[in-house]
Structure formats: C-alpha cells, structure tokens
Scaffold this motif. Structure first.
Motif, PDB file in Angstrom:
ATOM      1  N   SER A 171      29.586  -4.988  -8.573  1.00  0.00           N
ATOM      2  CA  SER A 171      29.095  -4.038  -7.574  1.00  0.00           C
ATOM      3  C   SER A 171      30.180  -3.672  -6.572  1.00  0.00           C
ATOM      4  CB  SER A 171      27.895  -4.637  -6.835  1.00  0.00           C
ATOM      5  OG  SER A 171      28.259  -5.837  -6.183  1.00  0.00           O
ATOM      6  N   ARG A 174      31.904  -0.450  -8.037  1.00  0.00           N
ATOM      7  CA  ARG A 174      31.100   0.731  -8.375  1.00  0.00           C
ATOM      8  C   ARG A 174      31.110   1.731  -7.223  1.00  0.00           C
ATOM      9  NH1 ARG A 174      25.593  -2.450  -9.813  1.00  0.00           N
ATOM     10  NH2 ARG A 174      26.524  -4.111 -11.087  1.00  0.00           N
ATOM     11  N   ASP A 176      29.708   4.018  -4.377  1.00  0.00           N
ATOM     12  CA  ASP A 176      28.573   3.788  -3.483  1.00  0.00           C
ATOM     13  C   ASP A 176      27.662   5.011  -3.513  1.00  0.00           C
ATOM     14  OD1 ASP A 176      26.873   2.707  -1.637  1.00  0.00           O
ATOM     15  OD2 ASP A 176      28.163   3.112   0.094  1.00  0.00           O
ATOM     16  N   TYR A 177      26.867   5.109  -4.582  1.00  0.00           N
ATOM     17  CA  TYR A 177      25.992   6.266  -4.745  1.00  0.00           C
ATOM     18  C   TYR A 177      24.953   6.316  -3.620  1.00  0.00           C
ATOM     19  CZ  TYR A 177      27.747   6.209  -9.596  1.00  0.00           C
ATOM     20  OH  TYR A 177      28.544   6.205 -10.729  1.00  0.00           O
ATOM     21  N   GLU A 178      24.801   7.488  -3.036  1.00  0.00           N
ATOM     22  CA  GLU A 178      23.796   7.698  -1.998  1.00  0.00           C
ATOM     23  C   GLU A 178      23.124   9.042  -2.211  1.00  0.00           C
ATOM     24  OE1 GLU A 178      25.518   7.413   1.839  1.00  0.00           O
ATOM     25  OE2 GLU A 178      26.320   5.390   1.555  1.00  0.00           O
ATOM     26  N   PRO A 181      25.446  11.569   0.569  1.00  0.00           N
ATOM     27  CA  PRO A 181      26.730  10.937   0.858  1.00  0.00           C
ATOM     28  C   PRO A 181      27.632  11.772   1.773  1.00  0.00           C
ATOM     29  CG  PRO A 181      26.803  11.999  -1.287  1.00  0.00           C
ATOM     30  CD  PRO A 181      25.391  12.119  -0.796  1.00  0.00           C
TER      31      PRO A 181
END
Length: 327
Positions: A171, A174, A176-178, A181
């Motif tokens: 993690s 990876r 930082d999908y939001e 964003p």
C-alpha cells in the motif's frame, strides 16, 4: 484457450502499453488510462510490463476460465470473486478451469486491470495490442468485449512455484486514489496568454468531471477561464499528449487522456505530471479535480520514484520465484 465472456461489463478492452511510433502518421497511442495499475498487474503474474491486460471501467465482466490460470487485479476497488469466493486486489490469485470470475462495480476508483500469466494473445496492429475504439483496431476485434467472446491466452504452463504466489503490491507504493484528488501540473506553453485572474482561478477552484468524459479526454466544468484581450481562442495546431489541459472557446478545460488526438489547436494552460495521471484515471464522472502547480524538476523526480517502485516490485517477484526453483 483463455476465457469465455458471460457478461462483458460496462467497457472492457484489451490494452498494452500503447501504440508508439505512429503519431507522426496521425495514429494515436491508446494504452491504459492508469499505467501504474496496468504495469503492477503484469508484474504480479510474471509478465513483461507491456503485456496486454484487460482494462475494465466502472463495472467489470463475468468470465469462465477455460484452463488453469494465474491472475491479478489492480487499480480501482472492484470487488471480485471466483465462484462466489472473494479474491484479493493488488495480489495474484489462481483460477481453475471451469470456474467463473466475476468483477463487480467499482466501489472506489473507476478502472481496474486484469492480467493473466502469459498475457492475452491477440494480434498486434501497428506494433500494439491496444484497443482503439474509434478506429476499430487492436485488442479483441477492435472493440469492447461482448457476451459470448472468447479471449485467448498464451499457451504457457502455470508452474507449481506460482500456484501459491504470495507477492502483493504494498500500500506504500500504490497511488493514493481519491474521489476528488489534488493533481500536480506543470505550466502549459500558452499559460501566459490567460488573464492573471484566470491563472489564479485555475489553481484555486475545483473542476467537476462531466458525464461527457471518456478515454479521449475529461471535459471539466468550473469557472470560465479567459484569455487576455486580443489573444485568439484558436491557434495553429501543435502536439498534445495524455495529460495536456487545453482550453477551448467555452473556457471550460479539457484534460486529454489515453485516446487523445495527436495535435490540438486550443491554448494549453497546463499539463498533468505523468506520476499523477493514475489519480486522474480513477476519478468517476461527477468527481472533482483540483490542480497544484509544481516545477519540472519535481515532475521528473516523481516519475523516477514511481518507476523505481515498480522496478523494486518486479525484483521482489523475480527473487521469490527464483528462490523456489522457478525461472
């Protein structure tokens, strides 16, 4: 043999890293919207980074395995199962002949990538297996998956050393999908042609990703951006690439994505840095984007750090296989 498609999902297409070397002829690059997730999925199953994988948008397919295969699923949080048993994301897993893989709606993010050990076996077009929907070339018959399709997979044996593959993507590396964003950009070539107020507004406001967005580009909605007095709203076309942000006469920006055209004639106010394109790719229609300007140096550093993370992941997978007698 590979998969029989029972349900195709909303938009499922085969993509490798893209159709390079053809832009001078007006042929677009295509390839994955989220290059990090695409590469990570291939690394987890022992493929080269550029092997063709299945890009799934918002809702994934249901497919029956025609042989034993090693798979991985990276990108958006699309809950998936094999015959009702949940399978992990960002980690490889095994599917047996006759079992059904079901990839569900994206709980978080927009696009996920399914890779298979050996890679999907489709004929390259102009050196690439990527699907370009508007031209109807590449991938599986130049189109998105349909029910009844059979997706061939390269004839490779799944060795015992891969059957219980424990390597996963940490993690810590990876993206930082939001849903909304903040995306880093560098200044565009024509940024100085906009009014001071518009340049400030571009970085201060949030833009809505409209429903008209697709693989070609995201149409953004926000406060209108205006050019300085006397500056034409259209100009001689110049090269554009994924990440370029153009501003048409409407004043509403267009963020170009993987299937973008080769040239454009609208002023370019900014360009999304390569390392943050995965964040953009995972924003659903209705989500919001904000932009933060950074230097070219920071953009290059972030690109190199992301590439290094993937190289270290690849080295870890290879070391694990080698320690267990694999190739």
């Amino acid at each position: 043999m590979g998969f029989e498609v029972i349900k195709p999902g909303l938009l499922s297409t085969l993509q490798d890293e893209g159709r390079y070397g053809q832009r001078k002829y007006g042929v677009i690059t295509s390839g994955p919207m989220d290059l990090f997730a695409h590469r990570a999925a291939n690394i987890l199953v022992g493929n080269d980074w550029g092997a063709a994988a299945l890009e799934m948008t918002l809702l994934g397919p249901s497919m029956v395995a025609q042989k034993d295969m090693l798979l991985s699923l990276c990108g958006a949080d699309m809950e998936a199962d094999v015959d009702g048993i949940p399978v992990p994301l960002w980690r490889s897993f095994l599917i047996r002949k006759g079992e059904q893989l079901n990839v569900h709606y994206a709980v978080k993010g927009c696009r996920a990538y399914l890779a298979v050990y050996g890679g999907f076996e489709v004929k390259p077009v102009m050196g690439s297996r990527s699907t370009y929907l508007r031209a109807g070339i590449g991938g599986h018959q130049g189109r998105a998956l349909q029910a009844g399709d059979e997706l061939p997979v390269r004839k490779v044996m799944v060795g015992d050393y891969l059957l219980h593959h424990p390597v996963a993507v940490s993690s810590f590396i990876r993206p930082d999908y939001e849903e909304n964003p903040i995306v880093r950009v560098i200044q565009g070539r024509e940024a100085a042609l906009f009014t001071d107020a518009s340049r400030r507004s571009f970085l201060a406001q949030s833009y809505i990703v409209t429903a008209q967005s697709d693989r070609m580009g995201y149409r953004l909605e926000g406060k209108k951006l205006e050019l300085s007095d006397g500056v034409p709203s259209e100009m001689i076309s110049e090269a554009v690439v994924q990440g370029t942000i153009q501003v048409p006469p409407s004043g509403q920006p267009i963020l170009l994505m993987a299937d973008c055209q080769t040239t454009g004639g609208y002023p370019r106010i900014a360009h999304v840095i390569t390392a943050d394109l995965p964040l953009v790719a995972q924003v659903k229609p209705g989500g919001k984007l904000r932009f933060r300007e950074v230097s070219h140096r920071e953009a290059q550093e972030q690109f190199l750090l992301q590439a290094m993370d993937l190289r270290l992941l690849e080295a870890g997978v290879r070391a694990w296989v080698r320690d267990r007698g694999g190739n």
